[in-house]
Design a protein around this motif. Structure first.
Motif, mmCIF file in Angstrom:
data_model
loop_
_atom_site.group_PDB
_atom_site.id
_atom_site.type_symbol
_atom_site.label_atom_id
_atom_site.label_comp_id
_atom_site.label_asym_id
_atom_site.label_seq_id
_atom_site.Cartn_x
_atom_site.Cartn_y
_atom_site.Cartn_z
ATOM 1 N N GLU A 213 0.827 -1.199 0.000
ATOM 2 C CA GLU A 213 0.000 0.000 0.000
ATOM 3 C C GLU A 213 0.868 1.259 0.000
ATOM 4 N N GLU A 214 1.928 1.253 0.800
ATOM 5 C CA GLU A 214 2.835 2.410 0.828
ATOM 6 C C GLU A 214 3.498 2.606 -0.531
ATOM 7 N N GLU B 293 2.375 1.564 -3.472
ATOM 8 C CA GLU B 293 1.366 2.015 -4.428
ATOM 9 C C GLU B 293 1.118 3.512 -4.281
ATOM 10 N N GLU B 294 1.148 4.001 -3.050
ATOM 11 C CA GLU B 294 0.969 5.435 -2.813
ATOM 12 C C GLU B 294 2.116 6.235 -3.435
ATOM 13 N N LEU B 295 3.345 5.724 -3.343
ATOM 14 C CA LEU B 295 4.490 6.406 -3.965
ATOM 15 C C LEU B 295 4.337 6.454 -5.487
ATOM 16 N N ALA C 117 1.474 6.420 -7.087
ATOM 17 C CA ALA C 117 0.403 7.400 -7.335
ATOM 18 C C ALA C 117 0.931 8.824 -7.216
ATOM 19 N N GLU C 118 1.779 9.073 -6.232
ATOM 20 C CA GLU C 118 2.363 10.413 -6.066
ATOM 21 C C GLU C 118 3.261 10.757 -7.248
ATOM 22 N N ASP D 119 1.102 11.751 -10.011
ATOM 23 C CA ASP D 119 0.544 13.089 -9.776
ATOM 24 C C ASP D 119 1.535 14.197 -10.121
#
Length: 116
Positions: free
Chosen positions: A7-8, A10-12, A14-15, A18
């Protein structure tokens, strides 16, 4: 190996997505981004992979096809990085590298630009 949950990671990813300028993301067409834990065993250190037809190669025939696929691999990235900051930087480089392939930019040019 550096520890980071999926999850961490995947967040990176996504960032990193962005941070791609909106004028470029608007041009991206029929492409999906995925996170996987490991690449094919034949290439265990692969950080990312673009599969599809680059925008520069699409013609009138391009219709009704499945989306291009960009895959970012968590395991090799965590194995090569020593800190969370390294993972952030490497993930951003990998995301940009694979998106560049979607735009038809080859590895030689990416290496020259520092995204190798």
């Amino acid at each position: 190996m550096l520890e980071m949950t999926r999850e961490e990671f995947e967040e990176l990813v996504a960032e990193a997505l962005d941070r791609i300028p909106p004028e470029l993301t608007r041009l991206m067409d029929n492409v999906a981004v995925f996170v996987e834990d490991e690449p094919d065993p034949g290439d265990p250190e692969l950080l990312g992979l673009y599969e599809g037809t680059p925008l520069t190669d699409r013609g009138e025939w391009y219709a009704g096809v499945l989306p291009d696929r960009i895959t970012i691999y968590r395991g090799p990235t965590l194995r090569m990085c020593e800190s969370r900051e390294d993972v952030v930087a490497e993930t951003e480089i990998t995301v940009v590298h694979e998106i560049a392939h979607h735009f038809g930019i080859d590895d030689e040019r990416l290496h020259a630009l520092g995204y190798g």
